[in-house]
Every structure is written in C-alpha cells, then in structure tokens.
Design an enzyme around this catalytic site. Structure first.
Site, PDB file in Angstrom:
ATOM      1  N   TYR A 116      -2.451  -1.077  10.350  1.00 11.84           N
ATOM      2  CA  TYR A 116      -2.309  -1.244   8.890  1.00 11.84           C
ATOM      3  C   TYR A 116      -0.972  -0.673   8.407  1.00 11.84           C
ATOM      4  CZ  TYR A 116      -4.006  -1.102   3.982  1.00 11.84           C
ATOM      5  OH  TYR A 116      -4.180  -1.284   2.627  1.00 11.84           O
ATOM      6  N   SER A 137       0.876  -1.180   0.000  1.00 11.67           N
ATOM      7  CA  SER A 137       0.000   0.000   0.000  1.00 11.67           C
ATOM      8  C   SER A 137       0.911   1.226   0.000  1.00 11.67           C
ATOM      9  CB  SER A 137      -0.841  -0.003   1.280  1.00 11.67           C
ATOM     10  OG  SER A 137      -1.440   1.258   1.492  1.00 11.67           O
TER      11      SER A 137
HETATM   12  P1  NAD Z   1     -11.265  -6.401  -0.349  1.00 10.71           P
HETATM   13  O1  NAD Z   1     -11.886  -6.251   1.003  1.00 10.71           O
HETATM   14  O2  NAD Z   1     -12.100  -6.150  -1.560  1.00 10.71           O
HETATM   15  O3  NAD Z   1     -10.602  -7.849  -0.495  1.00 10.71           O
HETATM   16  C1  NAD Z   1      -9.876  -8.429   0.547  1.00 10.71           C
HETATM   17  C2  NAD Z   1      -9.751  -9.901   0.287  1.00 10.71           C
HETATM   18  O4  NAD Z   1      -9.046 -10.496   1.379  1.00 10.71           O
HETATM   19  C3  NAD Z   1     -11.099 -10.620   0.197  1.00 10.71           C
HETATM   20  O5  NAD Z   1     -11.056 -11.631  -0.783  1.00 10.71           O
HETATM   21  C4  NAD Z   1     -11.252 -11.242   1.575  1.00 10.71           C
HETATM   22  O6  NAD Z   1     -12.083 -12.398   1.592  1.00 10.71           O
HETATM   23  C5  NAD Z   1      -9.797 -11.597   1.857  1.00 10.71           C
HETATM   24  N1  NAD Z   1      -9.561 -11.833   3.276  1.00 10.71           N
HETATM   25  C6  NAD Z   1      -9.793 -11.006   4.323  1.00 10.71           C
HETATM   26  N2  NAD Z   1      -9.499 -11.636   5.475  1.00 10.71           N
HETATM   27  C7  NAD Z   1      -9.059 -12.879   5.147  1.00 10.71           C
HETATM   28  C8  NAD Z   1      -8.618 -14.005   5.892  1.00 10.71           C
HETATM   29  N3  NAD Z   1      -8.574 -13.991   7.233  1.00 10.71           N
HETATM   30  N4  NAD Z   1      -8.259 -15.113   5.207  1.00 10.71           N
HETATM   31  C9  NAD Z   1      -8.324 -15.157   3.852  1.00 10.71           C
HETATM   32  N5  NAD Z   1      -8.745 -14.126   3.093  1.00 10.71           N
HETATM   33  C10 NAD Z   1      -9.101 -13.008   3.745  1.00 10.71           C
HETATM   34  O7  NAD Z   1     -10.002  -5.439  -0.305  1.00 10.71           O
HETATM   35  P2  NAD Z   1      -9.034  -4.853  -1.451  1.00 10.71           P
HETATM   36  O8  NAD Z   1      -9.187  -3.394  -1.407  1.00 10.71           O
HETATM   37  O9  NAD Z   1      -9.188  -5.571  -2.729  1.00 10.71           O
HETATM   38  O10 NAD Z   1      -7.619  -5.175  -0.775  1.00 10.71           O
HETATM   39  C11 NAD Z   1      -6.711  -6.141  -1.276  1.00 10.71           C
HETATM   40  C12 NAD Z   1      -5.310  -5.762  -0.815  1.00 10.71           C
HETATM   41  O11 NAD Z   1      -4.950  -4.506  -1.387  1.00 10.71           O
HETATM   42  C13 NAD Z   1      -5.153  -5.616   0.696  1.00 10.71           C
HETATM   43  O12 NAD Z   1      -3.914  -6.144   1.116  1.00 10.71           O
HETATM   44  C14 NAD Z   1      -5.165  -4.114   0.892  1.00 10.71           C
HETATM   45  O13 NAD Z   1      -4.475  -3.723   2.054  1.00 10.71           O
HETATM   46  C15 NAD Z   1      -4.450  -3.683  -0.367  1.00 10.71           C
HETATM   47  N6  NAD Z   1      -4.688  -2.282  -0.725  1.00 10.71           N
HETATM   48  C16 NAD Z   1      -5.952  -1.832  -0.981  1.00 10.71           C
HETATM   49  C17 NAD Z   1      -6.130  -0.502  -1.308  1.00 10.71           C
HETATM   50  C18 NAD Z   1      -7.484   0.076  -1.600  1.00 10.71           C
HETATM   51  O14 NAD Z   1      -7.580   1.295  -1.688  1.00 10.71           O
HETATM   52  N7  NAD Z   1      -8.507  -0.737  -1.807  1.00 10.71           N
HETATM   53  C19 NAD Z   1      -5.037   0.373  -1.352  1.00 10.71           C
HETATM   54  C20 NAD Z   1      -3.774  -0.130  -1.079  1.00 10.71           C
HETATM   55  C21 NAD Z   1      -3.603  -1.458  -0.760  1.00 10.71           C
END
Ligand code: NAD
Length: 261
Positions: free
Chosen positions: A156, A143
């Site tokens: 985080y 991130s």
């Molecule tokens: P999201 O909530 O859409 O997806 C998260 C995924 O992780 C889901 O498939 C969920 O089922 C899975 N998950 C959560 N807890 C779990 C567990 N205990 N065991 C197995 N799977 C689990 O979120 P996203 O925005 O797609 O995030 C994905 C990654 O990208 C994360 O690491 C997040 O920190 C990172 N990220 C997101 C953003 C953003 O703005 N959305 C920005 C930077 C980084």
C-alpha cells in the site's frame, strides 16, 4: 450549479470515500459515472438514488481496476455517452496488512494493480478528450501513506508513494493545457477499508481492537479524530473547481496533522 455540464467519473465509488465524492459532485450538478464492486442490486439502488436525489445522470461501470482493457472501455464508453470525462477521480483501492516476509505475492500485486497501475490506464484513456476540451481535472485519492510509511503495509505504501510520482509527472506534462493533476492524502477515514484492516492489525501487532483504533490509528492523528468522508469529498470538489486552476502537481494531506510529525 458549479459543475453543471461537467462529467465526473469516480473509480471505486460503490462504497466509502468514493461514494461520498460521487454524491458531492452530483449535488453540485455534475453527471456521474460510479464504479466498483459489490452486490448488483445494492449498486443499482445507489445509482438510482444519486440520479433521483440530485436530478443528474448517473451511470454505473462494473470495470475491474485490475483489468486494463476494462478500464479503457469504461473511459471510452463514458466519453461516448457524455462527450468527455472532465473530472477523473482515481479512488479505488484495497489494503492488506502483513509483515513483508510473509506478504502474499498475489495480494502485493493486486494492491499495486488497483491502487497504482489502474490510475495510469484511466489517465491515459481520459487525457485525449481533456486535451481537446482544454479543460480537465485529475484527482487521485492517495493517502498519508503517499508521504510517510507504516510497518506491515509495504504494498500500500509503495503504491501510494507511486501515485505521488505519477500525479506530479502528469501535472508537468499537461500544465499548459487547462488540465490539473493532484493527489489528496487522507489520514484514517472510518470506512469499510479501515474497518477490514483491524483484525489483521490486531494479529500483526498483538493488540485488541480498541488498542488498534486508539494506539495505531488515532494516535497517528494529533486531532484524535477520524477524518470524515464528507471532508475528503469537499477537498476533491475544491481541486476540481475553477478556483483551483493554478493548483497542480500537489500531494496534499487531509490527515488531522499526522504528517506534521
Ligand atoms: P472502501 O473499501 O470503502 O471503498 C473502496 C472502493 O473501491 C469500493 O467501491 C470497492 O468496490 C472499490 N474497489 C476495490 N477493488 C476494486 C476493483 N478491483 N475494481 C473496481 N473497484 C474496486 O475504501 P475507502 O476507505 O473508501 O477507500 C477509498 C480510497 O481512499 C482508497 O484508494 C484508499 O486507499 C484511500 N484512502 C482511504 C483511507 C481510509 O482511512 N479509509 C485513508 C487514506 C486513503
């Protein structure tokens, strides 16, 4: 196709960025292991659609990223089924927004477990086969918070900064073995993870929903646009490509200019 005969395992790929990454690898010929939480029937539909639309094998693992033994089993059964996990994308993540002196301890521990420690277990289990094949790609979805901090996101930010250290260390250990390790650092991407943190941010900062979107999220990004899931997936595919064989140990933003500030 580019990733024919390769197997890509993407943690947390039943939703958001992980699902976009899985679909993009499938569209380029890779066999896919998806993982994540959610409704069993919806997940089965996602799995079957990927297999059918792209003509690849797609299997689902329900491993909980808080459970080291389940992570190990997921990697080992994928190796048994496909020969190896060639491309490991550590993507699963959760968020909680709260001032540190009120931060619930169980939430802090869960964020560190899922966003940081799970990657250690997955990398440890995947590496021996990658070493045997003298080829591997480890890509973490970190991130912008691996590079800079924001208030109320202590767990985080700590986890994502930890990922930067982990990935650099892994890169050094395997640099001569045909294996790369990199972290990608998205800014705000419009996914359920971001949507869910709006109510807590409204509370922590005493703001309306629109103020959170404009003054907290998009104000951080000079482009004033959310990064798209497809843009992140395309960057992941580049890091997995042959062209990126010399790109290792990087912690690379895709954040609309956020960390240029
Ligand atoms: P999201 O909530 O859409 O997806 C998260 C995924 O992780 C889901 O498939 C969920 O089922 C899975 N998950 C959560 N807890 C779990 C567990 N205990 N065991 C197995 N799977 C689990 O979120 P996203 O925005 O797609 O995030 C994905 C990654 O990208 C994360 O690491 C997040 O920190 C990172 N990220 C997101 C953003 C953003 O703005 N959305 C920005 C930077 C980084």
């Amino acid at each position: 196709m580019e990733f024919d005969k390769k197997t890509a395992l993407i943690t947390g790929s039943t939703s958001g960025i992980g699902l976009a990454i899985a679909k993009n690898f499938a569209s380029k010929g890779a066999n896919i292991i998806i993982n994540g939480l959610g409704d069993a029937q919806e997940i089965e539909e996602i799995r079957a659609t990927i297999a059918k639309d792209f003509g690849v094998q797609c299997v689902y693992s329900n491993a909980n990223m808080m459970a080291p033994e389940e992570i190990r089993k997921m990697i080992i059964s994928s190796q048994e089924q496909f020969g190896s996990v060639d491309i490991l994308v550590n993507n699963a993540g959760i968020q909680h927004v709260c001032p540190i002196d009120e931060f619930p301890e169980d939430k802090f521990n869960a964020i560190i477990a899922i966003n940081l420690v799970a990657s250690f277990h997955a990398i440890k289990a995947a590496l021996p086969k990658m070493k045997e094949k003298k080829w591997g790609r480890i890509i973490n979805i970190a991130s912008a918070h691996a590079l800079v901090a924001s208030p109320y996101k202590s767990a985080y930010v700590a986890a994502k900064h930890g990922i930067a250290g982990l990935i650099k260390t892994v890169a050094l250990e395997v640099a001569e073995l045909g294996i790369t390790a990199n972290a990608i650092c998205p800014g705000y991407v419009w996914t359920p993870l971001v949507q869910k943190q709006i109510p807590d941010t409204m509370k922590a900062r005493n703001m309306t929903e629109q103020q959170v979107i404009n003054d907290v999220m998009l104000s951080a990004q000079p482009t004033k646009k959310f990064v798209t899931m497809e843009q992140v997936a395309a960057m992941v595919a580049y890091f997995a490509s042959e062209s990126a064989a010399s790109v290792t140990g990087t912690v690379t933003p895709i954040d609309g200019g956020w960390t240029a500030h």
